[in-house]
Design a protein around this motif. Structure first.
Motif, mmCIF file in Angstrom:
data_model
loop_
_atom_site.group_PDB
_atom_site.id
_atom_site.type_symbol
_atom_site.label_atom_id
_atom_site.label_comp_id
_atom_site.label_asym_id
_atom_site.label_seq_id
_atom_site.Cartn_x
_atom_site.Cartn_y
_atom_site.Cartn_z
ATOM 1 N N SER A 1 3.274 -2.107 -5.775
ATOM 2 C CA SER A 1 4.258 -1.978 -4.737
ATOM 3 C C SER A 1 3.707 -1.670 -3.386
ATOM 4 O O SER A 1 4.358 -0.722 -2.504
ATOM 5 N N GLY A 2 2.627 -2.395 -2.980
ATOM 6 C CA GLY A 2 1.862 -1.880 -1.915
ATOM 7 C C GLY A 2 2.809 -2.230 -0.662
ATOM 8 O O GLY A 2 3.333 -3.214 -0.636
ATOM 9 N N SER A 3 2.489 -1.348 0.457
ATOM 10 C CA SER A 3 3.257 -1.673 1.621
ATOM 11 C C SER A 3 2.617 -2.755 2.388
ATOM 12 O O SER A 3 2.052 -2.481 3.605
ATOM 13 N N LEU A 4 2.454 -3.798 1.890
ATOM 14 C CA LEU A 4 1.503 -4.900 2.546
ATOM 15 C C LEU A 4 2.195 -5.602 3.551
ATOM 16 O O LEU A 4 1.868 -6.868 4.187
ATOM 17 N N TRP A 5 3.422 -5.085 3.940
ATOM 18 C CA TRP A 5 4.282 -5.469 5.115
ATOM 19 C C TRP A 5 3.773 -4.781 6.395
ATOM 20 O O TRP A 5 4.134 -5.082 7.302
ATOM 21 N N PHE A 6 2.822 -3.801 6.353
ATOM 22 C CA PHE A 6 2.299 -2.928 7.212
ATOM 23 C C PHE A 6 1.903 -4.011 8.316
ATOM 24 O O PHE A 6 0.925 -4.884 8.213
ATOM 25 N N TYR A 7 2.085 -3.516 9.618
ATOM 26 C CA TYR A 7 1.864 -4.269 11.013
ATOM 27 C C TYR A 7 0.347 -4.585 10.998
ATOM 28 O O TYR A 7 -0.562 -3.831 11.055
ATOM 29 N N ASP A 8 0.206 -6.095 10.933
ATOM 30 C CA ASP A 8 -1.306 -6.554 11.356
ATOM 31 C C ASP A 8 -2.130 -6.552 10.023
ATOM 32 O O ASP A 8 -3.302 -6.918 10.152
#
Length: 217
Positions: A131-138
């Motif tokens: 569930s990695g926070s791969l929405w992180f900006y850029d």
């Protein structure tokens, strides 16, 4: 002296894998118990707690996605240096023999950090991002613009099947990004496992973490 809380679940066997797990809270006992239940006893699990989460696990500055939370202040490089220069060498002194390989695993923002670490150090042979926070900006652009210091031979990604069902436009991208990165690393030559679990981001976190660690063993 660093203020992290280090817990080493040590195997009595020699030369077994050493897995680093950065945790949001607690000492990782729940994850270790799940691993034992799965029959994963040939493992040294190094759990790092008391992490300054939005600082230590974030690769660069990003404003908070929620109004009442702290911004992400980009302390990942500093924490990674501490992990590699001080925490890991100490753990290697305490385990039996030499680790067969060293892996890094994490849930949520620590899952993002685990992927980011591939670009900053060649210490880790395998990576698990649950569930990695791969929405992180850029972050997607960063991964594609840069080369890994060492391409892991195994990478595991997982996500809850309800995680992208949100009104938040940033979080909404998480499943597309995770699937895209899975394909990206597969095309580079890693053995990549992608798994979709039932539930949202907070469902069965210890079990999901253990499943990810088992997958890279």
């Amino acid at each position: 002296m660093y203020n992290k809380v280090i817990t080493l679940y040590k195997s009595t066997d020699k030369n077994v894998p050493l897995i680093v797990f950065n945790t949001f809270e607690g000492d990782g006992e729940g994850v270790y118990k799940e691993l034992q239940n799965m029959g994963c006893s040939f493992i040294n699990l190094l759990v790092v707690g008391n992490i300054d989460w939005n600082h230590d696990m974030s690769p660069w500055y990003m404003p908070s996605i929620y109004s009442k939370e702290k911004s992400f202040s980009g302390g990942a490089d500093g924490y990674l240096k501490l992990l590699i220069d001080e925490i890991l060498p100490k753990a290697k002194e305490l385990i039996e023999g030499e680790p067969e390989f060293i892996g890094i695993a994490g849930y949520s923002l620590a899952g993002l950090f685990a992927v980011y670490a591939m670009y900053k150090t060649d210490v880790f042979d395998r990576v698990a991002s649950m569930s990695g926070s791969l929405w992180f900006y850029d972050f997607m652009e960063y991964c594609k613009r840069n080369d890994c210091r060492k391409l892991p031979d195994k990478i595991y990604f997982s996500l809850g099947d309800k995680e992208a069902n949100t009104r938040n436009p940033i979080l909404k991208t998480v499943e597309d990004n995770t699937r895209e990165l899975s394909e990206y690393f597969k095309n580079l030559g890693s053995e990549v496992i992608f798994e979709l679990n039932k539930g949202n981001h907070f469902t069965n976190t210890s079990l999901r973490s253990a499943k990810g660690i088992k997958a890279i063993l």
